[in-house]
Design a protein around this motif. Structure first.
Motif, PDB file in Angstrom:
ATOM      1  N   MET A 184       3.130 -10.540   3.332  1.00 26.90           N
ATOM      2  CA  MET A 184       4.369 -10.427   2.557  1.00 26.90           C
ATOM      3  C   MET A 184       4.949 -11.798   2.236  1.00 26.90           C
ATOM      4  O   MET A 184       4.729 -12.760   2.977  1.00 26.90           O
ATOM      5  CB  MET A 184       5.412  -9.604   3.337  1.00 26.90           C
ATOM      6  CG  MET A 184       5.020  -8.148   3.467  1.00 26.90           C
ATOM      7  SD  MET A 184       6.244  -7.163   4.358  1.00 26.90           S
ATOM      8  CE  MET A 184       7.453  -6.871   3.071  1.00 26.90           C
ATOM      9  N   ASN A 212       3.575 -13.146  -7.637  1.00 22.64           N
ATOM     10  CA  ASN A 212       2.899 -11.842  -7.712  1.00 22.64           C
ATOM     11  C   ASN A 212       1.735 -11.875  -8.713  1.00 22.64           C
ATOM     12  O   ASN A 212       1.234 -10.829  -9.096  1.00 22.64           O
ATOM     13  CB  ASN A 212       3.890 -10.746  -8.130  1.00 22.64           C
ATOM     14  CG  ASN A 212       4.222 -10.802  -9.609  1.00 22.64           C
ATOM     15  OD1 ASN A 212       4.102 -11.857 -10.238  1.00 22.64           O
ATOM     16  ND2 ASN A 212       4.633  -9.682 -10.181  1.00 22.64           N
ATOM     17  N   ASP A 257       7.836  -5.096  -3.934  1.00 24.48           N
ATOM     18  CA  ASP A 257       7.948  -4.412  -2.633  1.00 24.48           C
ATOM     19  C   ASP A 257       7.312  -5.194  -1.485  1.00 24.48           C
ATOM     20  O   ASP A 257       7.483  -4.852  -0.326  1.00 24.48           O
ATOM     21  CB  ASP A 257       7.379  -2.982  -2.719  1.00 24.48           C
ATOM     22  CG  ASP A 257       5.960  -2.952  -3.235  1.00 24.48           C
ATOM     23  OD1 ASP A 257       5.488  -3.984  -3.761  1.00 24.48           O
ATOM     24  OD2 ASP A 257       5.307  -1.904  -3.120  1.00 24.48           O
ATOM     25  N   LEU A 258       6.575  -6.259  -1.806  1.00 25.59           N
ATOM     26  CA  LEU A 258       6.032  -7.115  -0.755  1.00 25.59           C
ATOM     27  C   LEU A 258       6.705  -8.496  -0.767  1.00 25.59           C
ATOM     28  O   LEU A 258       6.175  -9.463  -0.210  1.00 25.59           O
ATOM     29  CB  LEU A 258       4.514  -7.258  -0.919  1.00 25.59           C
ATOM     30  CG  LEU A 258       3.691  -5.996  -0.622  1.00 25.59           C
ATOM     31  CD1 LEU A 258       2.262  -6.149  -1.136  1.00 25.59           C
ATOM     32  CD2 LEU A 258       3.675  -5.670   0.867  1.00 25.59           C
ATOM     33  N   GLU A 277       4.824  -4.048   9.724  1.00 26.25           N
ATOM     34  CA  GLU A 277       4.707  -3.062   8.651  1.00 26.25           C
ATOM     35  C   GLU A 277       3.807  -1.890   9.018  1.00 26.25           C
ATOM     36  O   GLU A 277       3.811  -0.860   8.365  1.00 26.25           O
ATOM     37  CB  GLU A 277       4.177  -3.726   7.372  1.00 26.25           C
ATOM     38  CG  GLU A 277       5.158  -4.669   6.706  1.00 26.25           C
ATOM     39  CD  GLU A 277       6.366  -3.945   6.117  1.00 26.25           C
ATOM     40  OE1 GLU A 277       6.159  -2.970   5.384  1.00 26.25           O
ATOM     41  OE2 GLU A 277       7.497  -4.358   6.411  1.00 26.25           O
ATOM     42  N   THR A 327       3.186 -16.887   1.820  1.00 26.21           N
ATOM     43  CA  THR A 327       3.127 -15.535   2.359  1.00 26.21           C
ATOM     44  C   THR A 327       2.854 -15.623   3.853  1.00 26.21           C
ATOM     45  O   THR A 327       2.321 -16.616   4.333  1.00 26.21           O
ATOM     46  CB  THR A 327       2.037 -14.696   1.649  1.00 26.21           C
ATOM     47  OG1 THR A 327       1.971 -13.399   2.252  1.00 26.21           O
ATOM     48  CG2 THR A 327       0.666 -15.329   1.768  1.00 26.21           C
ATOM     49  N   THR A 373      -0.605  -6.661   6.946  1.00 28.42           N
ATOM     50  CA  THR A 373       0.034  -6.724   5.632  1.00 28.42           C
ATOM     51  C   THR A 373       0.549  -8.139   5.394  1.00 28.42           C
ATOM     52  O   THR A 373       1.104  -8.756   6.295  1.00 28.42           O
ATOM     53  CB  THR A 373       1.225  -5.744   5.621  1.00 28.42           C
ATOM     54  OG1 THR A 373       0.734  -4.462   5.972  1.00 28.42           O
ATOM     55  CG2 THR A 373       1.892  -5.693   4.262  1.00 28.42           C
ATOM     56  N   ARG A 382       0.316   1.311  -0.740  1.00 24.43           N
ATOM     57  CA  ARG A 382       1.736   1.106  -0.417  1.00 24.43           C
ATOM     58  C   ARG A 382       2.604   1.265  -1.661  1.00 24.43           C
ATOM     59  O   ARG A 382       3.616   1.945  -1.644  1.00 24.43           O
ATOM     60  CB  ARG A 382       1.930  -0.301   0.144  1.00 24.43           C
ATOM     61  CG  ARG A 382       3.377  -0.780   0.113  1.00 24.43           C
ATOM     62  CD  ARG A 382       3.448  -2.244   0.383  1.00 24.43           C
ATOM     63  NE  ARG A 382       3.050  -2.486   1.757  1.00 24.43           N
ATOM     64  CZ  ARG A 382       3.916  -2.643   2.755  1.00 24.43           C
ATOM     65  NH1 ARG A 382       5.210  -2.594   2.544  1.00 24.43           N
ATOM     66  NH2 ARG A 382       3.495  -2.858   3.964  1.00 24.43           N
ATOM     67  N   LYS A 383       2.146   0.630  -2.770  1.00 26.41           N
ATOM     68  CA  LYS A 383       2.931   0.658  -3.993  1.00 26.41           C
ATOM     69  C   LYS A 383       3.103   2.101  -4.466  1.00 26.41           C
ATOM     70  O   LYS A 383       4.175   2.510  -4.880  1.00 26.41           O
ATOM     71  CB  LYS A 383       2.236  -0.192  -5.060  1.00 26.41           C
ATOM     72  CG  LYS A 383       3.106  -0.455  -6.249  1.00 26.41           C
ATOM     73  CD  LYS A 383       2.610  -1.648  -7.021  1.00 26.41           C
ATOM     74  CE  LYS A 383       3.120  -2.970  -6.652  1.00 26.41           C
ATOM     75  NZ  LYS A 383       4.257  -3.491  -6.466  1.00 26.41           N
TER      76      LYS A 383
END
Lengths: 420, 103
Positions: free
Chosen positions: A253, A293, A266-267, A113, A107, A251, B65-66
């Motif tokens: 990701m 995840n 979504d990340l 973001e 990550t 953030t 965010r989710k």
């Protein structure tokens, strides 16, 4: 000849290359590892660089030093995974076919973001310390910073090494006391969670720390934007916090390559079975470490435990056997509290961090959830363990991949909430 | 562990008032917990609660965010529905644990 391909030569990928080259026959399986980087960073050291406890050169070595013989290292950017064709496209146009794929692309911070985070103020009075450049630039800033409002901030969960921001605040307190200027620095810890400590035992045992160190707390702060000119951060609920120096964890990701490959959440984290580490993308694709995840902490110790389990499962997969579902989310982390002391926590998916002794039940020498000098020495010793044992895939004595409850003081039944 | 009674039903809660077993939850209980949080439930609130419970059952950690990207509600409306600490309040009303870090 079959082909096992590992994407990413960071902590997880390097460990897997070392484990698997020992375990599977070179006559039957070729192993390739792909990474664009030339340098392997000791990322836990990024916390110490801003305070000049570690020199930048102490946290980096050449990546190829840790790739074992019999594993081919390809230094190229990854374009995407084509899961249907079982191949990976590199940015230079080359295609690498695989029989088994391991995603270990980790990550990274994504300051873009958050509105207004990047700009002229980036690495001038808004810093990260999750990158080599960020921690080095922050060190230079702190050298002659004259004081003011220091805001240590987490944008959103999940983040790599979730305790690091708190450790940063503690070390900052210690650092400015030693510089004789603590009275000129106001330290505030801003978090999207409802406190600096969110689990029952840790909250009870450690609540004194913020008061003792005179660190202010702003909980439940979900950042909407940074006002770099006005030196303020704003949250969605209308709250604002002023800073002179903002040390933020942007953030986090997964690699954009995951998105280009058409999977990931979504990340950009890869949907992965939290007990077997096989992805939900395809049965011959596995994932490990920060790239997944799974609801475990994104940390090197977690990756280390995962690597032992994933190695076993890859061998089972090769033999056509059922995978063993036994990764329990085990994490083991030192938490620096400043002034030469540290805490140690040991926990998993179902057991919160509690007090006790580690690794020998009743003996220690390390104490869980208590501030001791011995724990601090443990954290410093960990750099040697990392370079010489951990990434080489050597088993660390007395510390098993599955968490032990021996020597720990559990009061209640195990909790069952997922951890971010 | 603490026992509390909502809508005539005895449920297990932790010390902060979060249900410890989602299977004990029903809409009446959710409505009463919402009242404790100063919230009158509407159809929009329930849509968010359904989404949150669904994600929890899939073991997906919840973030602002989710929820903002869920297609159910954007972040501004989420704040409007569950003012101040929306994720915390919405989690409690939904009968799931509050979002936590590792300590």
């Amino acid at each position: 000849m079959k082909h096992l391909l590992i994407l990413g030569a960071g902590t997880s990928g390097t460990m897997m290359a070392n484990h698997l080259r020992r375990e599977i026959s070179p006559e039957e399986w070729a192993i390739t590892i792909v990474d664009k980087e030339e340098t392997h960073y000791y990322q836990p050291g990024f916390l110490f660089v801003p305070f000049d406890i570690y020199k930048p050169k102490q946290v980096k070595k050449s990546i190829d030093k840790f790739i074992p013989k019999g594993v081919q290292l390809v230094r190229e950017k990854i374009d995407r995974i084509d899961k249907d064709q079982n191949l990976v496209r590199l940015q230079n146009g080359r295609e690498i076919a695989y029989d088994i794929l391991i995603i270990a692309t980790g990550t990274d911070i994504a300051p873009q973001e958050i509105e207004g985070m990047e700009g002229d103020h980036w690495h001038k009075d808004v810093f990260d310390f999750y990158t080599y450049t960020g921690s080095k630039n922050l060190r230079n800033k702190l050298k002659d910073w004259e004081g003011g409002k220091l805001v240590v901030h987490i944008c959103e969960m999940p983040i790599k090494c979730p305790v690091a921001p708190l450790e940063f605040a503690f070390l900052a307190d210690s650092f400015f006391i030693h510089k004789g200027m603590r009275d000129k620095v106001d330290i505030t810890f801003v978090t999207p969670l409802d406190g600096a400590f969110t689990k029952p035992t840790a909250s009870k045992e450690l609540a004194y720390l913020l008061d003792e160190k005179n660190i202010h707390l702003v909980p439940n702060f979900n950042i909407e934007r940074v006002d770099g000119e006005g030196k303020k951060i704003h949250d969605y609920g209308g709250k604002e916090v002023e800073y002179d120096l903002l040390v933020t964890v942007p953030t986090n990701m997964g690699d954009p390559m995951i998105e280009r490959s058409g999977f990931g959440d979504d990340l950009n984290f890869v949907p992965t079975n939290k007990a077997t580490l096989q992805t939900q993308v395809k049965e011959n694709i596995f994932a490990i470490g920060d790239a997944t995840n799974i609801p475990a902490s994104k940390a090197g110790s977690v990756a280390h435990f995962e690597a032992e389990i994933l190695t076993e499962n890859i061998l089972r997969y090769i033999r056509g056997e059922e995978l063993k579902a036994h990764f329990d989310g085990h994490a083991n982390c030192f938490i620096e509290t400043g002034h030469g002391k540290a805490l140690l926590i040991d926990f998993n998916y179902t057991h919160e961090p509690v007090t006790g002794s580690f690794p020998l039940p009743g003996v220690g020498p390390l104490r869980l959830l208590k501030e001791t000098h011995m724990n601090h020495l443990g954290k410093l010793a960990f750099r040697w363990i990392y370079w010489n044992m951990l990434i080489k895939g050597k088993h660390i004595p007395l510390v098993s991949s599955e968490m032990s409850t021996a020597g720990k003081n559990y009061e209640e039944e195990a909790e069952t909430s997922p951890t971010s | 562990m603490i026992e509390k009674t909502y809508a005539g039903i005895c449920v297990s809660c932790n010390e902060e008032g979060y249900l410890t077993d989602l299977s004990q939850w029903n809409r009446q209980i959710g409505t009463e917990i919402a009242k404790e949080e100063g919230i009158e439930m509407s159809d929009r609130h329930w849509e968010v609660v359904n989404y949150i419970q669904d994600q929890f059952k899939k073991e997906v950690p919840l973030t602002i965010r989710k929820i903002g990207k869920s297609g159910v509600v954007d972040i501004k409306e989420f704040y409007a529905l569950f003012p101040e600490g929306p994720l915390k309040k919405a989690s409690r009303i939904s009968g799931i644990p509050k979002p936590v870090g590792c300590i």
